[in-house]
Design a protein around this motif. Structure first.
Motif, PDB file in Angstrom:
ATOM      1  N   ALA A   1       0.173  -2.204 -10.108  1.00  0.00           N
ATOM      2  CA  ALA A   1       0.426  -1.191 -11.133  1.00  0.00           C
ATOM      3  C   ALA A   1       1.224  -0.021 -10.582  1.00  0.00           C
ATOM      4  O   ALA A   1       2.063   0.551 -11.276  1.00  0.00           O
ATOM      5  CB  ALA A   1      -0.898  -0.697 -11.710  1.00  0.00           C
ATOM      6  N   ASP A   2       0.985   0.359  -9.342  1.00  0.00           N
ATOM      7  CA  ASP A   2       1.623   1.539  -8.753  1.00  0.00           C
ATOM      8  C   ASP A   2       2.218   1.148  -7.406  1.00  0.00           C
ATOM      9  O   ASP A   2       1.505   0.966  -6.425  1.00  0.00           O
ATOM     10  CB  ASP A   2       0.585   2.657  -8.585  1.00  0.00           C
ATOM     11  CG  ASP A   2       1.215   3.956  -8.094  1.00  0.00           C
ATOM     12  OD1 ASP A   2       2.451   3.996  -7.956  1.00  0.00           O
ATOM     13  OD2 ASP A   2       0.468   4.916  -7.847  1.00  0.00           O
ATOM     14  N   SER A   3       3.545   1.020  -7.375  1.00  0.00           N
ATOM     15  CA  SER A   3       4.200   0.623  -6.125  1.00  0.00           C
ATOM     16  C   SER A   3       4.071   1.702  -5.055  1.00  0.00           C
ATOM     17  O   SER A   3       4.175   1.419  -3.855  1.00  0.00           O
ATOM     18  CB  SER A   3       5.682   0.321  -6.381  1.00  0.00           C
ATOM     19  OG  SER A   3       6.332   1.449  -6.957  1.00  0.00           O
ATOM     20  N   ASP A   4       3.826   2.970  -5.469  1.00  0.00           N
ATOM     21  CA  ASP A   4       3.672   4.040  -4.482  1.00  0.00           C
ATOM     22  C   ASP A   4       2.420   3.850  -3.631  1.00  0.00           C
ATOM     23  O   ASP A   4       2.339   4.362  -2.516  1.00  0.00           O
ATOM     24  CB  ASP A   4       3.605   5.397  -5.190  1.00  0.00           C
ATOM     25  CG  ASP A   4       4.905   5.761  -5.894  1.00  0.00           C
ATOM     26  OD1 ASP A   4       5.949   5.225  -5.487  1.00  0.00           O
ATOM     27  OD2 ASP A   4       4.872   6.557  -6.846  1.00  0.00           O
ATOM     28  N   ASP A   5       1.445   3.130  -4.166  1.00  0.00           N
ATOM     29  CA  ASP A   5       0.190   2.905  -3.451  1.00  0.00           C
ATOM     30  C   ASP A   5       0.216   1.608  -2.647  1.00  0.00           C
ATOM     31  O   ASP A   5      -0.767   1.267  -1.986  1.00  0.00           O
ATOM     32  CB  ASP A   5      -0.963   2.865  -4.466  1.00  0.00           C
ATOM     33  CG  ASP A   5      -2.331   2.887  -3.804  1.00  0.00           C
ATOM     34  OD1 ASP A   5      -2.493   3.580  -2.789  1.00  0.00           O
ATOM     35  OD2 ASP A   5      -3.233   2.192  -4.299  1.00  0.00           O
ATOM     36  N   LEU A   6       1.337   0.886  -2.695  1.00  0.00           N
ATOM     37  CA  LEU A   6       1.417  -0.427  -2.047  1.00  0.00           C
ATOM     38  C   LEU A   6       1.154  -0.340  -0.545  1.00  0.00           C
ATOM     39  O   LEU A   6       0.384  -1.136   0.009  1.00  0.00           O
ATOM     40  CB  LEU A   6       2.789  -1.051  -2.318  1.00  0.00           C
ATOM     41  CG  LEU A   6       3.071  -2.382  -1.617  1.00  0.00           C
ATOM     42  CD1 LEU A   6       2.108  -3.458  -2.094  1.00  0.00           C
ATOM     43  CD2 LEU A   6       4.519  -2.813  -1.862  1.00  0.00           C
ATOM     44  N   ALA A   7       1.800   0.627   0.121  1.00  0.00           N
ATOM     45  CA  ALA A   7       1.662   0.730   1.578  1.00  0.00           C
ATOM     46  C   ALA A   7       0.207   0.971   1.977  1.00  0.00           C
ATOM     47  O   ALA A   7      -0.289   0.356   2.935  1.00  0.00           O
ATOM     48  CB  ALA A   7       2.553   1.841   2.116  1.00  0.00           C
ATOM     49  N   GLN A   8      -0.486   1.838   1.252  1.00  0.00           N
ATOM     50  CA  GLN A   8      -1.883   2.113   1.584  1.00  0.00           C
ATOM     51  C   GLN A   8      -2.765   0.890   1.353  1.00  0.00           C
ATOM     52  O   GLN A   8      -3.655   0.601   2.157  1.00  0.00           O
ATOM     53  CB  GLN A   8      -2.391   3.291   0.744  1.00  0.00           C
ATOM     54  CG  GLN A   8      -1.907   4.649   1.217  1.00  0.00           C
ATOM     55  CD  GLN A   8      -2.508   5.764   0.380  1.00  0.00           C
ATOM     56  OE1 GLN A   8      -2.173   5.931  -0.789  1.00  0.00           O
ATOM     57  NE2 GLN A   8      -3.392   6.535   0.971  1.00  0.00           N
ATOM     58  N   ARG A   9      -2.521   0.189   0.259  1.00  0.00           N
ATOM     59  CA  ARG A   9      -3.346  -0.990  -0.023  1.00  0.00           C
ATOM     60  C   ARG A   9      -3.139  -2.069   1.039  1.00  0.00           C
ATOM     61  O   ARG A   9      -4.107  -2.670   1.531  1.00  0.00           O
ATOM     62  CB  ARG A   9      -2.999  -1.545  -1.401  1.00  0.00           C
ATOM     63  CG  ARG A   9      -3.492  -0.696  -2.549  1.00  0.00           C
ATOM     64  CD  ARG A   9      -3.047  -1.245  -3.891  1.00  0.00           C
ATOM     65  NE  ARG A   9      -3.677  -2.533  -4.183  1.00  0.00           N
ATOM     66  CZ  ARG A   9      -3.380  -3.269  -5.243  1.00  0.00           C
ATOM     67  NH1 ARG A   9      -2.452  -2.851  -6.108  1.00  0.00           N
ATOM     68  NH2 ARG A   9      -3.993  -4.415  -5.455  1.00  0.00           N
ATOM     69  N   VAL A  10      -1.894  -2.309   1.416  1.00  0.00           N
ATOM     70  CA  VAL A  10      -1.617  -3.319   2.430  1.00  0.00           C
ATOM     71  C   VAL A  10      -2.198  -2.899   3.774  1.00  0.00           C
ATOM     72  O   VAL A  10      -2.773  -3.728   4.505  1.00  0.00           O
ATOM     73  CB  VAL A  10      -0.098  -3.559   2.544  1.00  0.00           C
ATOM     74  CG1 VAL A  10       0.227  -4.449   3.740  1.00  0.00           C
ATOM     75  CG2 VAL A  10       0.433  -4.194   1.255  1.00  0.00           C
ATOM     76  N   ASP A  11      -2.080  -1.608   4.093  1.00  0.00           N
ATOM     77  CA  ASP A  11      -2.611  -1.120   5.364  1.00  0.00           C
ATOM     78  C   ASP A  11      -4.121  -1.308   5.427  1.00  0.00           C
ATOM     79  O   ASP A  11      -4.669  -1.722   6.449  1.00  0.00           O
ATOM     80  CB  ASP A  11      -2.242   0.355   5.531  1.00  0.00           C
ATOM     81  CG  ASP A  11      -2.719   0.910   6.866  1.00  0.00           C
ATOM     82  OD1 ASP A  11      -2.275   0.409   7.914  1.00  0.00           O
ATOM     83  OD2 ASP A  11      -3.547   1.844   6.861  1.00  0.00           O
ATOM     84  N   ARG A  12      -4.820  -1.002   4.317  1.00  0.00           N
ATOM     85  CA  ARG A  12      -6.270  -1.191   4.275  1.00  0.00           C
ATOM     86  C   ARG A  12      -6.645  -2.662   4.494  1.00  0.00           C
ATOM     87  O   ARG A  12      -7.601  -2.982   5.197  1.00  0.00           O
ATOM     88  CB  ARG A  12      -6.842  -0.746   2.927  1.00  0.00           C
ATOM     89  CG  ARG A  12      -6.860   0.725   2.675  1.00  0.00           C
ATOM     90  CD  ARG A  12      -7.570   1.045   1.354  1.00  0.00           C
ATOM     91  NE  ARG A  12      -9.010   0.836   1.450  1.00  0.00           N
ATOM     92  CZ  ARG A  12      -9.675  -0.123   0.834  1.00  0.00           C
ATOM     93  NH1 ARG A  12      -9.045  -1.003   0.066  1.00  0.00           N
ATOM     94  NH2 ARG A  12     -10.982  -0.232   0.980  1.00  0.00           N
ATOM     95  N   LEU A  13      -5.885  -3.544   3.852  1.00  0.00           N
ATOM     96  CA  LEU A  13      -6.200  -4.964   3.921  1.00  0.00           C
ATOM     97  C   LEU A  13      -5.930  -5.553   5.303  1.00  0.00           C
ATOM     98  O   LEU A  13      -6.627  -6.473   5.745  1.00  0.00           O
ATOM     99  CB  LEU A  13      -5.396  -5.729   2.864  1.00  0.00           C
ATOM    100  CG  LEU A  13      -5.798  -5.456   1.411  1.00  0.00           C
ATOM    101  CD1 LEU A  13      -4.727  -5.971   0.452  1.00  0.00           C
ATOM    102  CD2 LEU A  13      -7.146  -6.088   1.098  1.00  0.00           C
ATOM    103  N   LEU A  14      -4.912  -5.038   5.992  1.00  0.00           N
ATOM    104  CA  LEU A  14      -4.543  -5.600   7.299  1.00  0.00           C
ATOM    105  C   LEU A  14      -5.322  -4.980   8.450  1.00  0.00           C
ATOM    106  O   LEU A  14      -5.492  -5.611   9.493  1.00  0.00           O
ATOM    107  CB  LEU A  14      -3.045  -5.413   7.539  1.00  0.00           C
ATOM    108  CG  LEU A  14      -2.123  -6.211   6.617  1.00  0.00           C
ATOM    109  CD1 LEU A  14      -0.667  -5.976   6.992  1.00  0.00           C
ATOM    110  CD2 LEU A  14      -2.456  -7.698   6.657  1.00  0.00           C
ATOM    111  N   ARG A  15      -5.791  -3.749   8.267  1.00  0.00           N
ATOM    112  CA  ARG A  15      -6.541  -3.113   9.349  1.00  0.00           C
ATOM    113  C   ARG A  15      -7.848  -3.831   9.585  1.00  0.00           C
ATOM    114  O   ARG A  15      -8.228  -4.131  10.705  1.00  0.00           O
ATOM    115  CB  ARG A  15      -6.818  -1.642   8.992  1.00  0.00           C
ATOM    116  CG  ARG A  15      -5.871  -0.668   9.664  1.00  0.00           C
ATOM    117  CD  ARG A  15      -6.374   0.725   9.453  1.00  0.00           C
ATOM    118  NE  ARG A  15      -7.060   0.835   8.169  1.00  0.00           N
ATOM    119  CZ  ARG A  15      -7.047   1.929   7.433  1.00  0.00           C
ATOM    120  NH1 ARG A  15      -6.414   2.980   7.840  1.00  0.00           N
ATOM    121  NH2 ARG A  15      -7.693   1.968   6.281  1.00  0.00           N
TER     122      ARG A  15
END
Length: 324
Positions: free
Chosen positions: A263-277
């Protein structure tokens, strides 16, 4: 203006709602940044519930006070059948309250209508099929921009473009659908409707936008957590799915009551970072019974306090000042 008994009660209730909602809303608005930072230290599921409760608090508190104090005190202590003057302040506050509710209900009606139209369109041009994964059947729409959404309020439907189905490997598609299923279980579209229905401090002034955006962000993180459920393989698969969908192009603008995977591409980096950490743990619902019991106890205490004659006399005195 001279008004009969019930019309005066209606004006008083509207004016009281506006003033209580304004005071509580200003407090919430002033504290919203601290509340968002405080929520950031919680698990996303708890943070989303906390921010939603805070967002709905002004309207809920105003309804509780009006229904539990203003109406009983007026009906008990105000002589029936009398026509009295209603002051300009009371009338102005009541009119602003009506305008605020008209704006919020109009906004909600438009959002619900757009959501219904979106569902009808997808069902008209798409086909219902089972995707062979742990998810409800979905409507697959041929062509167009890539999208994977949950649409609807009472009976949400999964809608997915054929491009997404073709582009995502089976494990990535499965966890992406689990993400949308998490939104379904949490009834996030219904919560979106409640947020839209809650009036703003003043008509046409979106005073809670920051709180709404933070709640939407934590809602997405909570759905991510529930989708991967602590499994590192699923976590990597969901991160890969998000990146792959983002690279396929901008997702089409969806109606307000439609929850999208991205829904929000601006939040993409944070979501991916959370998932990969680290693989986020699944949603923690252990606090729900405690919160429910605490809410019932608080409501019971408030209602017992409201029933006291001295409280009703005091409220009636304040209403007399407001009316005149």
């Amino acid at each position: 203006m001279t008004a009969p008994y019930l019309v005066r009660l209606f004006c008083i209730c509207l004016a009281a709602f506006f003033l209580i909602h304004l005071a509580a809303g200003l407090a919430v608005s002033l504290w919203s940044r601290r509340a968002v930072r405080f929520a950031g230290r919680m698990r996303p599921s708890r943070a989303a519930r906390f921010l939603l409760a805070l967002r709905l608090l002004p309207a809920g508190l105003a309804v509780l006070v009006v229904a539990g104090l203003c109406v009983p005190s007026y009906l008990w202590l105000e002589p029936a059948g009398n026509s009295e003057e209603v002051g300009l302040t009371c009338l102005a506050a009541a009119m602003v309250c009506v305008a605020g509710w008209c704006v919020s209900f109009s906004r909600s009606w438009r959002a619900a209508s757009r959501s219904s139209g979106y569902i009808r369109y997808c069902r008209l041009v798409g086909r219902r099929t089972s995707l062979g994964v742990d998810a409800p059947s979905a409507w697959v729409v041929e062509g167009g921009k890539p999208f994977l959404v949950l649409a609807g309020i009472l009976h949400p439907k999964l809608m997915v473009s054929s491009g997404i189905v073709a582009a995502l490997p089976a494990e990535q598609l499965a966890v992406a659908l689990r993400h949308e299923r998490a939104h379904l279980v949490s009834r996030d579209n219904l919560k979106r409707l409640l947020v839209l229905m809650a009036p703003d401090l003043l008509p046409f002034w979106r005073s809670f936008d920051g709180l709404d955006r933070a709640w939407a962000r934590f809602t997405e993180w909570a759905a991510d957590d529930q989708a991967v459920a602590g499994d590192s393989v699923r976590s990597v698969s969901l991160a890969a799915a998000l990146v792959r969908v983002a690279r396929m192009g901008a997702c089409p603008q969806t109606p307000p009551l439609v929850t999208s995977l991205l829904a929000d591409s601006d939040d993409l980096a944070q979501r991916v970072d959370r998932l990969l950490r680290e693989a986020p743990a699944g949603a923690d619902d252990s606090s729900r019974p405690v919160i429910t019991i605490a809410g019932v106890l608080v409501a019971g205490c408030l209602l017992s306090t409201m029933a006291q004659p001295t409280v009703l006399y005091g409220v009636h005195s304040l209403l007399e000042h407001l009316t005149h």
